[in-house]
Every structure is written in structure tokens, then in C-alpha cells.
Design a protein around this motif. Structure first.
Motif, PDB file in Angstrom:
ATOM      1  N   PHE A 134       3.865   4.522  12.127  1.00 18.83           N
ATOM      2  CA  PHE A 134       4.205   4.947  13.483  1.00 18.83           C
ATOM      3  C   PHE A 134       4.722   3.799  14.336  1.00 18.83           C
ATOM      4  CE2 PHE A 134       1.395   8.385  12.061  1.00 18.83           C
ATOM      5  CZ  PHE A 134       2.221   9.457  12.346  1.00 18.83           C
ATOM      6  N   ASN A 135       4.371   2.570  14.015  1.00 19.32           N
ATOM      7  CA  ASN A 135       4.962   1.436  14.727  1.00 19.32           C
ATOM      8  C   ASN A 135       6.440   1.281  14.407  1.00 19.32           C
ATOM      9  OD1 ASN A 135       2.589   0.822  15.969  1.00 19.32           O
ATOM     10  ND2 ASN A 135       2.393  -1.235  15.120  1.00 19.32           N
ATOM     11  N   MET A 136       6.855   1.740  13.213  1.00 22.37           N
ATOM     12  CA  MET A 136       8.262   1.666  12.821  1.00 22.37           C
ATOM     13  C   MET A 136       9.067   2.845  13.332  1.00 22.37           C
ATOM     14  SD  MET A 136       7.923   0.358   8.890  1.00 22.37           S
ATOM     15  CE  MET A 136       9.706   0.225   8.691  1.00 22.37           C
ATOM     16  N   ASP A 137       8.407   3.846  13.900  1.00 25.10           N
ATOM     17  CA  ASP A 137       9.104   5.004  14.439  1.00 25.10           C
ATOM     18  C   ASP A 137       9.679   4.655  15.809  1.00 25.10           C
ATOM     19  OD1 ASP A 137       8.960   7.626  16.257  1.00 25.10           O
ATOM     20  OD2 ASP A 137       9.241   8.247  14.177  1.00 25.10           O
ATOM     21  N   PRO A 138      10.955   4.976  16.076  1.00 22.05           N
ATOM     22  CA  PRO A 138      11.555   4.621  17.375  1.00 22.05           C
ATOM     23  C   PRO A 138      10.798   5.194  18.558  1.00 22.05           C
ATOM     24  CG  PRO A 138      13.256   5.291  15.813  1.00 22.05           C
ATOM     25  CD  PRO A 138      11.941   5.599  15.170  1.00 22.05           C
ATOM     26  N   SER A 139      10.249   6.397  18.400  1.00 25.33           N
ATOM     27  CA  SER A 139       9.491   7.001  19.499  1.00 25.33           C
ATOM     28  C   SER A 139       8.031   6.552  19.475  1.00 25.33           C
ATOM     29  CB  SER A 139       9.561   8.529  19.412  1.00 25.33           C
ATOM     30  OG  SER A 139      10.896   8.980  19.503  1.00 25.33           O
ATOM     31  N   GLY A 140       7.471   6.412  18.287  1.00 22.30           N
ATOM     32  CA  GLY A 140       6.064   6.017  18.177  1.00 22.30           C
ATOM     33  C   GLY A 140       5.822   4.571  18.540  1.00 22.30           C
ATOM     34  N   ALA A 141       6.874   3.742  18.522  1.00 21.25           N
ATOM     35  CA  ALA A 141       6.711   2.312  18.790  1.00 21.25           C
ATOM     36  C   ALA A 141       6.227   2.024  20.204  1.00 21.25           C
ATOM     37  CB  ALA A 141       8.031   1.585  18.544  1.00 21.25           C
ATOM     38  N   VAL A 142       6.292   2.999  21.098  1.00 18.79           N
ATOM     39  CA  VAL A 142       5.831   2.784  22.470  1.00 18.79           C
ATOM     40  C   VAL A 142       4.329   2.463  22.502  1.00 18.79           C
ATOM     41  CG1 VAL A 142       5.313   5.223  22.910  1.00 18.79           C
ATOM     42  CG2 VAL A 142       5.915   3.719  24.810  1.00 18.79           C
ATOM     43  N   LEU A 143       3.596   2.880  21.473  1.00 20.95           N
ATOM     44  CA  LEU A 143       2.158   2.606  21.387  1.00 20.95           C
ATOM     45  C   LEU A 143       1.853   1.476  20.415  1.00 20.95           C
ATOM     46  CD1 LEU A 143       0.705   6.245  21.282  1.00 20.95           C
ATOM     47  CD2 LEU A 143       0.863   4.716  23.253  1.00 20.95           C
ATOM     48  N   ALA A 162     -18.365  18.252  -2.338  1.00 19.25           N
ATOM     49  CA  ALA A 162     -17.712  18.241  -1.022  1.00 19.25           C
ATOM     50  C   ALA A 162     -18.359  17.187  -0.132  1.00 19.25           C
ATOM     51  CB  ALA A 162     -17.809  19.611  -0.362  1.00 19.25           C
ATOM     52  N   VAL A 163     -17.545  16.328   0.480  1.00 19.57           N
ATOM     53  CA  VAL A 163     -18.049  15.274   1.358  1.00 19.57           C
ATOM     54  C   VAL A 163     -17.378  15.355   2.720  1.00 19.57           C
ATOM     55  CG1 VAL A 163     -18.563  13.711  -0.560  1.00 19.57           C
ATOM     56  CG2 VAL A 163     -16.312  13.612   0.526  1.00 19.57           C
ATOM     57  N   ASP A 164     -17.989  14.693   3.687  1.00 20.73           N
ATOM     58  CA  ASP A 164     -17.461  14.647   5.061  1.00 20.73           C
ATOM     59  C   ASP A 164     -16.598  13.387   5.202  1.00 20.73           C
ATOM     60  OD1 ASP A 164     -16.931  14.540   7.739  1.00 20.73           O
ATOM     61  OD2 ASP A 164     -19.037  14.543   8.389  1.00 20.73           O
ATOM     62  N   ARG A 165     -15.273  13.566   5.294  1.00 21.11           N
ATOM     63  CA  ARG A 165     -14.361  12.435   5.399  1.00 21.11           C
ATOM     64  C   ARG A 165     -13.826  12.264   6.825  1.00 21.11           C
ATOM     65  NH1 ARG A 165     -10.794  13.925   0.143  1.00 21.11           N
ATOM     66  NH2 ARG A 165     -11.584  15.981   0.673  1.00 21.11           N
ATOM     67  N   SER A 166     -14.591  12.713   7.802  1.00 20.29           N
ATOM     68  CA  SER A 166     -14.120  12.656   9.180  1.00 20.29           C
ATOM     69  C   SER A 166     -13.956  11.223   9.679  1.00 20.29           C
ATOM     70  CB  SER A 166     -15.073  13.415  10.105  1.00 20.29           C
ATOM     71  OG  SER A 166     -16.385  12.892  10.041  1.00 20.29           O
ATOM     72  N   VAL A 167     -14.595  10.236   9.011  1.00 18.74           N
ATOM     73  CA  VAL A 167     -14.430   8.845   9.434  1.00 18.74           C
ATOM     74  C   VAL A 167     -12.963   8.430   9.374  1.00 18.74           C
ATOM     75  CG1 VAL A 167     -14.909   7.949   7.105  1.00 18.74           C
ATOM     76  CG2 VAL A 167     -15.215   6.467   9.096  1.00 18.74           C
ATOM     77  N   LEU A 168     -12.222   8.930   8.396  1.00 17.09           N
ATOM     78  CA  LEU A 168     -10.802   8.598   8.316  1.00 17.09           C
ATOM     79  C   LEU A 168     -10.061   9.078   9.553  1.00 17.09           C
ATOM     80  CD1 LEU A 168      -8.161   7.684   6.965  1.00 17.09           C
ATOM     81  CD2 LEU A 168      -8.102   9.899   5.800  1.00 17.09           C
ATOM     82  N   PHE A 169     -10.350  10.294   9.979  1.00 19.50           N
ATOM     83  CA  PHE A 169      -9.624  10.865  11.110  1.00 19.50           C
ATOM     84  C   PHE A 169     -10.051  10.214  12.423  1.00 19.50           C
ATOM     85  CE2 PHE A 169      -9.831  13.890   7.632  1.00 19.50           C
ATOM     86  CZ  PHE A 169      -8.478  14.046   7.388  1.00 19.50           C
ATOM     87  N   GLU A 170     -11.312   9.764  12.491  1.00 18.78           N
ATOM     88  CA  GLU A 170     -11.734   9.007  13.664  1.00 18.78           C
ATOM     89  C   GLU A 170     -10.996   7.671  13.722  1.00 18.78           C
ATOM     90  OE1 GLU A 170     -13.603  10.074  16.158  1.00 18.78           O
ATOM     91  OE2 GLU A 170     -13.640  11.999  15.106  1.00 18.78           O
ATOM     92  N   ASN A 171     -10.809   7.047  12.543  1.00 16.48           N
ATOM     93  CA  ASN A 171     -10.072   5.778  12.495  1.00 16.48           C
ATOM     94  C   ASN A 171      -8.601   5.976  12.866  1.00 16.48           C
ATOM     95  OD1 ASN A 171     -12.345   4.361  11.722  1.00 16.48           O
ATOM     96  ND2 ASN A 171     -11.881   4.468   9.534  1.00 16.48           N
ATOM     97  N   LEU A 172      -8.015   7.083  12.424  1.00 13.25           N
ATOM     98  CA  LEU A 172      -6.626   7.369  12.783  1.00 13.25           C
ATOM     99  C   LEU A 172      -6.481   7.573  14.290  1.00 13.25           C
ATOM    100  CD1 LEU A 172      -5.614   9.761   9.856  1.00 13.25           C
ATOM    101  CD2 LEU A 172      -4.824   7.415  10.215  1.00 13.25           C
ATOM    102  N   LYS A 173      -7.487   8.195  14.900  1.00 11.02           N
ATOM    103  CA  LYS A 173      -7.456   8.344  16.358  1.00 11.02           C
ATOM    104  C   LYS A 173      -7.605   6.990  17.050  1.00 11.02           C
ATOM    105  CE  LYS A 173     -10.605  11.695  16.575  1.00 11.02           C
ATOM    106  NZ  LYS A 173     -11.497  12.725  17.183  1.00 11.02           N
ATOM    107  N   LYS A 174      -8.397   6.110  16.443  1.00  7.25           N
ATOM    108  CA  LYS A 174      -8.614   4.784  17.022  1.00  7.25           C
ATOM    109  C   LYS A 174      -7.310   3.998  17.120  1.00  7.25           C
ATOM    110  CE  LYS A 174     -12.211   2.630  15.460  1.00  7.25           C
ATOM    111  NZ  LYS A 174     -13.106   1.805  14.594  1.00  7.25           N
ATOM    112  N   LYS A 180      -4.336   5.415  17.208  1.00 11.26           N
ATOM    113  CA  LYS A 180      -3.323   6.291  17.810  1.00 11.26           C
ATOM    114  C   LYS A 180      -2.185   6.587  16.825  1.00 11.26           C
ATOM    115  CE  LYS A 180      -4.400   4.720  22.492  1.00 11.26           C
ATOM    116  NZ  LYS A 180      -3.903   4.180  23.771  1.00 11.26           N
ATOM    117  N   ALA A 181      -2.565   7.098  15.672  1.00 11.26           N
ATOM    118  CA  ALA A 181      -1.591   7.358  14.603  1.00 11.26           C
ATOM    119  C   ALA A 181      -0.856   8.675  14.849  1.00 11.26           C
ATOM    120  CB  ALA A 181      -2.288   7.373  13.249  1.00 11.26           C
ATOM    121  N   TRP A 182      -0.021   8.655  15.858  1.00 13.09           N
ATOM    122  CA  TRP A 182       0.796   9.824  16.181  1.00 13.09           C
ATOM    123  C   TRP A 182       2.002   9.363  17.008  1.00 13.09           C
ATOM    124  CZ3 TRP A 182      -4.294   9.577  18.278  1.00 13.09           C
ATOM    125  CH2 TRP A 182      -4.352   9.167  19.620  1.00 13.09           C
TER     126      TRP A 182
END
Length: 253
Positions: free
Chosen positions: A189-198, A113-125, A127-129
Motif C-alpha cells: 500500500f505504500n507503493m500505491d499512488p493513492s495509498g501512499a498518503v498514509l 480451526a484457530v483464531d487468526r484475528s491477530v493478523l487482522f489487528e496487525n493489518l489495522k495497526k 493501516k493496510a488499506w
């Protein structure tokens, strides 16, 4: 078919403990995968010498290659434990020992078991939503062309397993490279019509430290991805978009 399976597992009791290798011999059953093999060890945690030990710690959830949590090094390769079949891992003579180890580029929590939180920090960086307030009904979302849906769907299959980051020579503490998965999700998310605002925020984030310029285009990621995502295509497309955004920023300051 062999009567037993030999397996060697790199183990670590905690992040600061020294790593040790334990060897096991497990009764063979047809159709076993690595997670079922680890389950057999948990039922009878005794090593090859007969010494009692502890069940092996590893991450798992769905057991059908959807959650991405059971990624580990299997015979030296980053793979999903749930879809790695034992009979295919034992070699043509069916006598090769199977080796298991944690992913090498992430902090070990315990055993496999490893800590993969770096991926989720990068996704927040990046704004992958999709920035939509879900507290009230916004009505139907904007329509997408089928051609765009077909481009986005493969990228939406990412399971955050981090195999692409494990095999990437550029993903390390020196470059702080965000990795192929993060770049692919930024494109999604850049290709999403709503997500493209970011979209501009995402492109500027990818132009910063550890961004897309760190990619050496080794293409290991696309070979290791268990879901066969078009990662190199996404990196190329986002590299173009990042460059265009940088040019725009120069002339709009």
C-alpha cells in the motif's frame, strides 16, 4: 496403491478442553487432498477402533488455495489443506500415517480451526488499506508505471493464511512481532499512488512495539509461503524505509 489411508488428528473440543489425538483409517481414492480426506471422516465419523466420534472442525472456503482459511499443520508443516495431496504425504512406501494439527501459534477454537484475528489487528495497526471515500465517483485513479505494477502484483497475492507467522521464530507473545505478511502489505500500500498518503503512518507503526526491528531474518516465511511472495525482499525494503522515516522524524520535530 494402498487401500486405506491412516490419519492421526489432534483434536480439542473447545479452547479450554485438553487436546487428544484421534486415529482414523479412510478408504483411499486417487487424487485426494486433505480437505477431501476430512470430508470422508465427516461422512462416517468413526475412529480406527470403531468408536463413534464427531466430524473434525476446520476452516475452509474456496478449496483452491485462494482464501487461505484451511491452513493447518500437515505432517508437522504449515500448509494449505486444499493443495496438500494425500499420495505425496504418505511417504515412498505409501504407508506413512498423515498427521494433522492446528496451527500452534494461534488460539484454538475447536479441532483444526484457530483464531487468526491477530493478523487482522496487525493489518489495522499499519493501516493496510487505500483511504478512498467510496461514496461518490472520484474518477480514474492515478496511473502506475508497469515496473511498479510488477513489483506490487506478487504482494497482492497474499491470502492471509498465516503460514509465514506460524513458522517465524520471532512471532510470539514476547516480541509481539507483526509478522512478514503485515510488513509485505504495508509495502504494497505504500507503493500505491493513492495509498501512499498514509505511508508515514505505516512506517511509524512498523517502528513501534513488535515492528520490523523484531525480525531476525530467519527466512522461514519465504519458504513456507504457499503463494511464493517475496517476503524477505519486502522486509528489507521496509526496514530501509522505516530507518529513513525515523531519521526524518528526528530532524522535523
Amino acid at each position: 496403491m494402498p487401500s486405506t489411508i491412516k490419519v492421526e488428528i489432534k483434536r480439542q473440543a473447545n479452547p479450554d478442553a485438553p487436546a487428544v489425538t484421534e486415529k482414523f483409517e479412510i478408504p483411499h481414492r486417487p487424487g485426494m487432498n486433505i480437505t477431501s480426506l476430512l470430508g470422508e471422516i465427516a461422512l462416517n465419523p468413526v475412529d480406527i477402533t470403531g468408536k463413534a466420534t464427531t466430524p473434525v472442525t476446520y476452516d475452509s472456503n474456496c478449496l483452491e488455495e485462494i482464501c487461505g482459511s484451511c491452513a493447518m499443520l500437515i505432517n508437522g508443516k504449515a500448509r494449505m489443506a486444499c493443495s496438500a495431496l494425500v499420495d505425496k504425504l504418505m511417504g515412498s512406501d505409501m504407508a506413512q500415517p498423515i498427521t494433522l494439527a492446528p496451527l500452534s501459534k494461534f488460539p484454538v477454537v475447536r479441532d483444526l480451526a484457530v483464531d487468526r484475528s491477530v493478523l487482522f489487528e496487525n493489518l489495522k495497526k499499519v493501516k493496510a488499506w487505500v483511504p478512498i471515500d467510496g461514496t461518490y465517483d472520484l474518477g480514474a485513479g492515478p496511473r502506475q508505471f508497469p515496473q511498479v505494477q510488477e513489483q506490487r502484483y506478487p504482494l497482492s497475492n497474499c491470502i492471509s493464511c498465516c503460514c509465514c507467522m506460524e513458522v517465524c521464530p520471532q512471532f510470539n507473545d514476547v516480541t509481539n512481532f507483526v509478522g512478514a505478511a503485515t510488513i509485505a502489505q504495508a509495502k504494497l500500500f505504500n507503493m500505491d499512488p493513492s495509498g501512499a498518503v498514509l505511508s508515514e503512518d505505516r512506517l511509524r507503526a512498523l517502528a513501534g512495539d513488535g515492528g520490523i526491528q523484531e525480525c531476525g531474518f530467519a527466512q522461514n516465511c519465504v519458504q513456507a509461503c504457499p503463494k511464493e511472495l517475496p517476503l524477505t525482499e519486502a522486509i528489507s525494503d521496509m526496514g530501509r524505509d522505516v530507518f529513513i522515516q525515523q531519521v526524518k522524524d528526528i530532524f522535523t520535530r
